[in-house]
Design a protein around this motif. Structure first.
Motif, PDB file in Angstrom:
ATOM      1  N   ALA A   1      65.922 111.748  83.926  1.00  0.00           N
ATOM      2  CA  ALA A   1      65.206 111.684  82.654  1.00  0.00           C
ATOM      3  C   ALA A   1      65.322 110.245  82.156  1.00  0.00           C
ATOM      4  O   ALA A   1      66.430 109.737  81.949  1.00  0.00           O
ATOM      5  CB  ALA A   1      65.817 112.653  81.652  1.00  0.00           C
ATOM      6  N   LEU A   2      64.180 109.583  81.990  1.00  0.00           N
ATOM      7  CA  LEU A   2      64.157 108.170  81.610  1.00  0.00           C
ATOM      8  C   LEU A   2      64.176 108.004  80.093  1.00  0.00           C
ATOM      9  O   LEU A   2      63.741 108.890  79.356  1.00  0.00           O
ATOM     10  CB  LEU A   2      62.922 107.492  82.188  1.00  0.00           C
ATOM     11  N   ALA A   3      64.628 106.845  79.650  1.00  0.00           N
ATOM     12  CA  ALA A   3      64.713 106.551  78.215  1.00  0.00           C
ATOM     13  C   ALA A   3      63.343 106.544  77.543  1.00  0.00           C
ATOM     14  O   ALA A   3      63.238 106.767  76.336  1.00  0.00           O
ATOM     15  CB  ALA A   3      65.398 105.201  78.003  1.00  0.00           C
ATOM     16  N   ASN A   4      62.249 106.318  78.314  1.00  0.00           N
ATOM     17  CA  ASN A   4      60.911 106.266  77.719  1.00  0.00           C
ATOM     18  C   ASN A   4      60.243 107.646  77.618  1.00  0.00           C
ATOM     19  O   ASN A   4      59.078 107.756  77.272  1.00  0.00           O
ATOM     20  CB  ASN A   4      60.007 105.285  78.476  1.00  0.00           C
ATOM     21  N   GLY A   5      60.983 108.711  77.943  1.00  0.00           N
ATOM     22  CA  GLY A   5      60.464 110.069  77.802  1.00  0.00           C
ATOM     23  C   GLY A   5      59.941 110.698  79.069  1.00  0.00           C
ATOM     24  O   GLY A   5      59.655 111.898  79.103  1.00  0.00           O
ATOM     25  N   PHE A   6      59.805 109.918  80.137  1.00  0.00           N
ATOM     26  CA  PHE A   6      59.349 110.478  81.403  1.00  0.00           C
ATOM     27  C   PHE A   6      60.522 111.047  82.195  1.00  0.00           C
ATOM     28  O   PHE A   6      61.661 110.579  82.076  1.00  0.00           O
ATOM     29  CB  PHE A   6      58.646 109.414  82.252  1.00  0.00           C
ATOM     30  N   VAL A   7      60.223 112.045  83.005  1.00  0.00           N
ATOM     31  CA  VAL A   7      61.191 112.593  83.960  1.00  0.00           C
ATOM     32  C   VAL A   7      60.622 112.297  85.345  1.00  0.00           C
ATOM     33  O   VAL A   7      59.469 112.639  85.632  1.00  0.00           O
ATOM     34  CB  VAL A   7      61.385 114.110  83.766  1.00  0.00           C
ATOM     35  N   VAL A   8      61.408 111.641  86.181  1.00  0.00           N
ATOM     36  CA  VAL A   8      60.967 111.307  87.529  1.00  0.00           C
ATOM     37  C   VAL A   8      61.720 112.162  88.534  1.00  0.00           C
ATOM     38  O   VAL A   8      62.952 112.278  88.474  1.00  0.00           O
ATOM     39  CB  VAL A   8      61.186 109.806  87.843  1.00  0.00           C
ATOM     40  N   THR A   9      60.960 112.764  89.447  1.00  0.00           N
ATOM     41  CA  THR A   9      61.525 113.496  90.580  1.00  0.00           C
ATOM     42  C   THR A   9      61.093 112.765  91.835  1.00  0.00           C
ATOM     43  O   THR A   9      59.904 112.443  91.996  1.00  0.00           O
ATOM     44  CB  THR A   9      61.004 114.946  90.615  1.00  0.00           C
TER      45      THR A   9
ATOM     46  N   ARG B   1      56.674 112.977  85.111  1.00  0.00           N
ATOM     47  CA  ARG B   1      56.242 114.025  84.189  1.00  0.00           C
ATOM     48  C   ARG B   1      56.580 113.630  82.761  1.00  0.00           C
ATOM     49  O   ARG B   1      57.656 113.089  82.499  1.00  0.00           O
ATOM     50  CB  ARG B   1      56.947 115.339  84.537  1.00  0.00           C
ATOM     51  N   ASN B   2      55.668 113.895  81.866  1.00  0.00           N
ATOM     52  CA  ASN B   2      55.924 113.654  80.450  1.00  0.00           C
ATOM     53  C   ASN B   2      56.883 114.730  79.961  1.00  0.00           C
ATOM     54  O   ASN B   2      56.531 115.895  79.879  1.00  0.00           O
ATOM     55  CB  ASN B   2      54.610 113.684  79.656  1.00  0.00           C
ATOM     56  N   GLY B   3      58.119 114.326  79.639  1.00  0.00           N
ATOM     57  CA  GLY B   3      59.140 115.260  79.191  1.00  0.00           C
ATOM     58  C   GLY B   3      59.243 115.376  77.681  1.00  0.00           C
ATOM     59  O   GLY B   3      60.198 115.972  77.177  1.00  0.00           O
TER      60      GLY B   3
ATOM     61  N   GLN C   1      46.588 104.795  85.659  1.00  0.00           N
ATOM     62  CA  GLN C   1      47.390 104.699  84.436  1.00  0.00           C
ATOM     63  C   GLN C   1      46.633 105.400  83.325  1.00  0.00           C
ATOM     64  O   GLN C   1      45.417 105.307  83.251  1.00  0.00           O
ATOM     65  CB  GLN C   1      47.620 103.233  84.055  1.00  0.00           C
ATOM     66  N   GLY C   2      47.348 106.080  82.478  1.00  0.00           N
ATOM     67  CA  GLY C   2      46.678 106.734  81.367  1.00  0.00           C
ATOM     68  C   GLY C   2      47.647 107.561  80.560  1.00  0.00           C
ATOM     69  O   GLY C   2      48.856 107.553  80.792  1.00  0.00           O
ATOM     70  N   GLU C   3      47.093 108.276  79.600  1.00  0.00           N
ATOM     71  CA  GLU C   3      47.915 109.097  78.730  1.00  0.00           C
ATOM     72  C   GLU C   3      48.166 110.444  79.386  1.00  0.00           C
ATOM     73  O   GLU C   3      47.229 111.137  79.772  1.00  0.00           O
ATOM     74  CB  GLU C   3      47.212 109.293  77.386  1.00  0.00           C
ATOM     75  N   LEU C   4      49.442 110.786  79.513  1.00  0.00           N
ATOM     76  CA  LEU C   4      49.813 112.088  80.054  1.00  0.00           C
ATOM     77  C   LEU C   4      50.196 112.987  78.887  1.00  0.00           C
ATOM     78  O   LEU C   4      51.108 112.664  78.124  1.00  0.00           O
ATOM     79  CB  LEU C   4      50.992 111.964  81.018  1.00  0.00           C
TER      80      LEU C   4
ATOM     81  N   ALA D   1      52.509 117.178  81.396  1.00  0.00           N
ATOM     82  CA  ALA D   1      51.623 116.766  82.489  1.00  0.00           C
ATOM     83  C   ALA D   1      52.346 115.800  83.424  1.00  0.00           C
ATOM     84  O   ALA D   1      53.294 115.112  83.032  1.00  0.00           O
ATOM     85  CB  ALA D   1      50.360 116.113  81.939  1.00  0.00           C
ATOM     86  N   SER D   2      51.896 115.756  84.680  1.00  0.00           N
ATOM     87  CA  SER D   2      52.553 114.895  85.662  1.00  0.00           C
ATOM     88  C   SER D   2      51.534 114.302  86.615  1.00  0.00           C
ATOM     89  O   SER D   2      50.389 114.739  86.676  1.00  0.00           O
ATOM     90  CB  SER D   2      53.591 115.702  86.449  1.00  0.00           C
TER      91      SER D   2
END
Length: 194
Positions: free
Chosen positions: A34-42, A61-63, A168-171, A175-176
């Motif tokens: 879970a990244l500090a910018n709100g994304f979760v990377v798998t 993924r937008n967390g 690039q865009g708004e998730l 959404a992922s």
């Protein structure tokens, strides 16, 4: 030498954080952070048993509960003996290969770059070949997952980057998007249409 960023910025969140292993076996591992910018990377890393290859499948993924702007920037760096002996190559839409010599006789230690957009973007495959040792790396990817590519090389550092940017865009929340890359060791430049 392999970094992935959750947004377009160089060394944006995703490349140096501590990931936890969520699944593993003798040929693969799945990592999550879970990244500090709100994304979760798998990120799933696989080593096929039948060839010298690594497959990296990453999902961002937008967390959060709000839309976030992001998308992958894949940033692998490969060492070469000398850029004067190296060539980049990329699959063309017709299946043929375009070869780009990386020699720079005017300034052998210089850094150079090539942005590959639209029809110039590799058609699902590209790589670098070191003629001094007769070895290279073939990177394959799904063209629909990659918006454009960036080739960067530096003679002084003996380095070649094969970078990819996803769309690039708004998730929206939850959404992922996913990018899958395969990196295979090769001993000759590709020559035939595939």
């Amino acid at each position: 030498g392999y970094e992935e960023y959750s947004t377009t910025g160089y060394r944006a969140p995703g490349w140096s954080e501590t990931y936890r292993v969520v699944k593993q076996n003798e040929r693969s591992a799945e990592l999550e952070c879970a990244l500090a910018n709100g994304f979760v990377v798998t990120r799933r890393i696989e080593l096929p048993a039948d060839q010298a290859e690594v497959i990296v499948t990453s999902t961002v993924r937008n967390g959060t509960k709000a839309p976030l702007k992001g998308g992958f920037r894949i940033h692998p760096a490969f060492a070469v003996t000398r850029t004067a002996d190296a060539q980049a190559f990329m699959r063309q839409p017709d299946g043929g290969w375009r070869v780009v010599p990386l020699a720079n006789p005017e300034d052998p230690e210089a850094e150079k770059e090539l942005w590959l957009r639209a029809d110039e973007c590799p058609a699902g495959a590209w790589g670098v070949f070191d003629g001094a040792v007769k070895l290279g790396v073939l990177n394959t990817f799904l063209p629909e997952q990659v918006d454009f590519c960036y080739l960067n090389w530096n003679g002084k550092q003996g380095r070649v980057n094969l970078e990819e940017w996803s769309a690039q865009g708004e998730l929206p929340p939850g959404a992922s998007l996913t990018v899958r890359n395969s990196y295979r060791v090769i001993d000759a430049l590709p020559t035939a249409k595939e």
